[in-house]
Design a protein around this motif. Sequence first.
Motif, PDB file in Angstrom:
ATOM      1  N   GLY A 162       0.681  -1.062   0.216  1.00 30.49           N
ATOM      2  CA  GLY A 162      -0.156  -0.490   0.162  1.00 30.49           C
ATOM      3  C   GLY A 162       0.755   1.311   0.081  1.00 30.49           C
ATOM      4  O   GLY A 162       2.148   1.187  -0.475  1.00 30.49           O
ATOM      5  N   PHE A 163       0.263   1.986   0.161  1.00 25.98           N
ATOM      6  CA  PHE A 163       0.695   3.959   0.196  1.00 25.98           C
ATOM      7  C   PHE A 163       2.158   3.453   0.970  1.00 25.98           C
ATOM      8  O   PHE A 163       3.405   4.266   0.778  1.00 25.98           O
ATOM      9  CB  PHE A 163      -0.530   4.685   0.470  1.00 25.98           C
ATOM     10  N   ILE A 164       1.659   3.232   2.273  1.00 23.84           N
ATOM     11  CA  ILE A 164       3.387   3.357   3.142  1.00 23.84           C
ATOM     12  C   ILE A 164       4.032   2.237   3.165  1.00 23.84           C
ATOM     13  O   ILE A 164       5.583   2.954   2.899  1.00 23.84           O
ATOM     14  CB  ILE A 164       2.631   3.307   5.186  1.00 23.84           C
ATOM     15  N   GLY A 165       4.188   0.864   2.886  1.00 33.98           N
ATOM     16  CA  GLY A 165       4.678   0.591   2.525  1.00 33.98           C
ATOM     17  C   GLY A 165       5.748   1.036   0.975  1.00 33.98           C
ATOM     18  O   GLY A 165       6.821   0.675   1.471  1.00 33.98           O
ATOM     19  N   LEU A 166       5.361   1.167  -0.142  1.00 36.21           N
ATOM     20  CA  LEU A 166       5.536   1.958  -0.887  1.00 36.21           C
ATOM     21  C   LEU A 166       6.118   2.783  -1.175  1.00 36.21           C
ATOM     22  O   LEU A 166       7.136   2.488  -1.473  1.00 36.21           O
ATOM     23  CB  LEU A 166       4.427   1.817  -2.230  1.00 36.21           C
ATOM     24  N   GLU A 167       5.853   3.702  -0.164  1.00 33.21           N
ATOM     25  CA  GLU A 167       6.186   5.413  -0.038  1.00 33.21           C
ATOM     26  C   GLU A 167       7.873   4.628   1.057  1.00 33.21           C
ATOM     27  O   GLU A 167       9.226   5.728   1.125  1.00 33.21           O
ATOM     28  CB  GLU A 167       5.544   5.929   1.053  1.00 33.21           C
ATOM     29  N   LEU A 168       7.592   4.072   2.310  1.00 31.77           N
ATOM     30  CA  LEU A 168       8.902   3.758   2.436  1.00 31.77           C
ATOM     31  C   LEU A 168      10.415   3.223   1.975  1.00 31.77           C
ATOM     32  O   LEU A 168      11.109   3.654   2.334  1.00 31.77           O
ATOM     33  CB  LEU A 168       8.665   2.324   4.060  1.00 31.77           C
TER      34      LEU A 168
ATOM     35  N   VAL B 285       6.313  -3.598   9.312  1.00 37.70           N
ATOM     36  CA  VAL B 285       5.182  -4.374   8.565  1.00 37.70           C
ATOM     37  C   VAL B 285       3.735  -3.055   8.624  1.00 37.70           C
ATOM     38  O   VAL B 285       3.458  -1.872   9.219  1.00 37.70           O
ATOM     39  CB  VAL B 285       4.364  -4.947   9.426  1.00 37.70           C
ATOM     40  N   GLY B 286       3.446  -2.771   7.315  1.00 38.12           N
ATOM     41  CA  GLY B 286       3.144  -2.105   6.471  1.00 38.12           C
ATOM     42  C   GLY B 286       0.936  -2.993   5.931  1.00 38.12           C
ATOM     43  O   GLY B 286       1.014  -2.647   4.527  1.00 38.12           O
ATOM     44  N   ILE B 287       0.301  -3.186   6.282  1.00 39.21           N
ATOM     45  CA  ILE B 287      -0.977  -4.002   5.943  1.00 39.21           C
ATOM     46  C   ILE B 287      -2.246  -3.258   6.532  1.00 39.21           C
ATOM     47  O   ILE B 287      -2.979  -4.145   6.757  1.00 39.21           O
ATOM     48  CB  ILE B 287      -0.817  -5.264   6.901  1.00 39.21           C
ATOM     49  N   GLY B 288      -1.608  -2.195   6.232  1.00 39.33           N
ATOM     50  CA  GLY B 288      -3.425  -1.553   6.774  1.00 39.33           C
ATOM     51  C   GLY B 288      -3.309  -0.651   8.252  1.00 39.33           C
ATOM     52  O   GLY B 288      -2.272  -0.605   8.316  1.00 39.33           O
ATOM     53  N   ALA B 289      -4.285   0.311   8.737  1.00 41.72           N
ATOM     54  CA  ALA B 289      -4.761   0.130   9.325  1.00 41.72           C
ATOM     55  C   ALA B 289      -6.096  -0.008  10.953  1.00 41.72           C
ATOM     56  O   ALA B 289      -6.657  -0.337  10.045  1.00 41.72           O
ATOM     57  CB  ALA B 289      -4.233   2.015   9.746  1.00 41.72           C
TER      58      ALA B 289
ATOM     59  N   LEU C 223      -1.839  -1.935  -4.830  1.00 46.06           N
ATOM     60  CA  LEU C 223      -2.302  -0.601  -4.514  1.00 46.06           C
ATOM     61  C   LEU C 223      -3.656  -1.131  -5.006  1.00 46.06           C
ATOM     62  O   LEU C 223      -3.862  -0.616  -5.933  1.00 46.06           O
ATOM     63  CB  LEU C 223      -2.017   0.374  -5.483  1.00 46.06           C
ATOM     64  N   THR C 224      -4.416  -2.490  -4.551  1.00 43.17           N
ATOM     65  CA  THR C 224      -5.493  -1.990  -4.324  1.00 43.17           C
ATOM     66  C   THR C 224      -6.401  -1.899  -4.312  1.00 43.17           C
ATOM     67  O   THR C 224      -7.596  -1.940  -4.350  1.00 43.17           O
ATOM     68  CB  THR C 224      -5.555  -4.049  -4.372  1.00 43.17           C
ATOM     69  N   ARG C 225      -6.196  -1.385  -3.282  1.00 41.93           N
ATOM     70  CA  ARG C 225      -7.165  -0.685  -2.660  1.00 41.93           C
ATOM     71  C   ARG C 225      -7.316   1.042  -3.033  1.00 41.93           C
ATOM     72  O   ARG C 225      -6.373   2.104  -2.463  1.00 41.93           O
ATOM     73  CB  ARG C 225      -6.788  -0.293  -0.695  1.00 41.93           C
ATOM     74  N   GLY C 226      -8.088   0.739  -4.329  1.00 43.35           N
ATOM     75  CA  GLY C 226      -8.732   2.356  -4.458  1.00 43.35           C
ATOM     76  C   GLY C 226      -7.744   2.644  -5.806  1.00 43.35           C
ATOM     77  O   GLY C 226      -8.116   3.815  -6.193  1.00 43.35           O
ATOM     78  N   VAL C 227      -7.093   1.829  -5.952  1.00 41.07           N
ATOM     79  CA  VAL C 227      -5.776   2.507  -7.322  1.00 41.07           C
ATOM     80  C   VAL C 227      -5.942   1.821  -8.057  1.00 41.07           C
ATOM     81  O   VAL C 227      -5.909   0.755  -7.896  1.00 41.07           O
ATOM     82  CB  VAL C 227      -4.533   3.107  -6.736  1.00 41.07           C
ATOM     83  N   PRO C 228      -6.306   2.094  -9.622  1.00 41.67           N
ATOM     84  CA  PRO C 228      -6.750   1.601 -10.411  1.00 41.67           C
ATOM     85  C   PRO C 228      -5.352   0.787 -11.210  1.00 41.67           C
ATOM     86  O   PRO C 228      -4.378   1.331 -11.143  1.00 41.67           O
ATOM     87  CB  PRO C 228      -6.980   2.309 -11.710  1.00 41.67           C
ATOM     88  N   GLU C 229      -5.620  -0.071 -11.403  1.00 42.96           N
ATOM     89  CA  GLU C 229      -4.206  -1.552 -12.314  1.00 42.96           C
ATOM     90  C   GLU C 229      -3.523  -0.784 -12.916  1.00 42.96           C
ATOM     91  O   GLU C 229      -2.643  -0.745 -12.538  1.00 42.96           O
ATOM     92  CB  GLU C 229      -4.772  -2.670 -12.542  1.00 42.96           C
ATOM     93  N   PRO C 230      -3.538   0.262 -13.636  1.00 50.75           N
ATOM     94  CA  PRO C 230      -2.967   1.501 -15.245  1.00 50.75           C
ATOM     95  C   PRO C 230      -2.034   2.078 -14.358  1.00 50.75           C
ATOM     96  O   PRO C 230      -0.751   2.265 -14.337  1.00 50.75           O
ATOM     97  CB  PRO C 230      -3.397   1.629 -15.343  1.00 50.75           C
ATOM     98  N   VAL C 231      -2.015   2.841 -12.776  1.00 49.94           N
ATOM     99  CA  VAL C 231      -1.457   3.709 -12.009  1.00 49.94           C
ATOM    100  C   VAL C 231      -0.902   3.056 -11.312  1.00 49.94           C
ATOM    101  O   VAL C 231       0.422   3.112 -11.480  1.00 49.94           O
ATOM    102  CB  VAL C 231      -2.611   4.399 -11.494  1.00 49.94           C
ATOM    103  N   ALA C 232      -1.367   2.193 -10.685  1.00 49.01           N
ATOM    104  CA  ALA C 232      -0.042   0.791 -10.136  1.00 49.01           C
ATOM    105  C   ALA C 232       0.355   0.145 -10.691  1.00 49.01           C
ATOM    106  O   ALA C 232       1.557   0.305 -10.318  1.00 49.01           O
ATOM    107  CB  ALA C 232      -1.045  -0.497  -9.607  1.00 49.01           C
TER     108      ALA C 232
END
Length: 408
Positions: free
Chosen positions: A150-156, A233-237, A177-186
């Motif tokens: 997700g965002f946290i893991g990738l930014e890190l 570990v960055g698997i959500g909140a 980035l399966t949560r809310g980000v379209p596949e072409p952007v991911a």
Amino acid sequence: MSHIVIIGAGECGARAAFALREKSFDGQITLVGAEEHLPYERPPLSKDALLHGHEPKFVSEATRYTDAGIQVLTGISVESLDSAGKSVRLSNGDKLAYDRLLLATGARPRPFPGLAGASDRIKTLRTHQDAVSIRAALQPGKHLAVIGGGFIGLELAATARKLGAQVTLVEGLPRILTRGVPEPVATVIAERHRAEGVEILCGTKIQGLTEGRDSASILLEDGRTINADMIVVGIGAIPNVELARDAGLAIDNGIAVDRYLRTSAPDIYAAGDCCSFPLAHYDGRRLRLEAWRNAHDQGNLAAGNLMGGEEAISAVPWFWSDQYDLTLQIAGMADGAPQTVRRDMADGAFILFHLAADGRLLAASGIGTGNAVARDIRLAEMMIAAGVRPDPVALSTPGTKLKSLLAA
């Protein structure tokens, strides 16, 4: 009203406190936070705070709270909430009576299953102290393993590569980035990380984690082992709802509030990462958003409604992420949209516009270097708020200015 208590000294709570003064509230304001620091912004924790070792980016200096007459209690948690007696019990034994209360308790990292307690080699990232401890492993010759795409893991991961560390990222789902980000952007994000030397393993299941004195390991179900100097570990909140739940407030993927941020208890409101709310732009769908913009906007909105106003939530969800020189921005909620229109822009930037069955613009997802998509995403956000039904051909044509579609 003579006393408003705000529980949670983050972006949302601090913004609400200052907004109360800006809206001429002249009663007592008490802001209670469990961390020792004054309120600070969390987005830099996975970027600048790690890259440069900065102190927290404070929402405001200490003198501004004093000048505004805002009492800030740091290093103090709230042990219990008595909604009938309109009071809270603090960890230092004190009791605070309130006329109205705002819960801005935020969220906490979701722990890895079966892993409990603090660890020297296996971390999560939520606080400034977390960032300080993780930064020690972000240097040449070190190997960082990140769980979660997700965002946290990738930014890190991006920050770690800038500092010279080797990075392996493990994601259990088929893509990042399966949560809310379209596949072409991911896909663009994934390709850039791989070009920067990040090893991304998608569709990879984890059997367990182990920790030694000098390293930690991820045991994969296929028999492989990833050895690293540190695992993050960055698997959500998880929303911090325990205080509200124990006080009998309604919970629904967070503290449940109505469109005015009112909870199920009289004179208690909730805002930011900890609450779920209905959004009119999406037919009253209940959402919970973990985003800086949402925390800021709801802090402002809560302040007015705490003072007796009845302003409904109207902001369009907006997210962003900076990774290397790429900036991803998303306005609205794209999931479920039956039609997607792509607009290609200069230097490889593009925006995907997501349309409802009736032609309404539901969301826009953009990726590019620097601020390449920022202006058009902002215009798309305004179009979503206005319920615009734009011509798909015009959306796909780079020469067509979005401002003209908004005006029409």
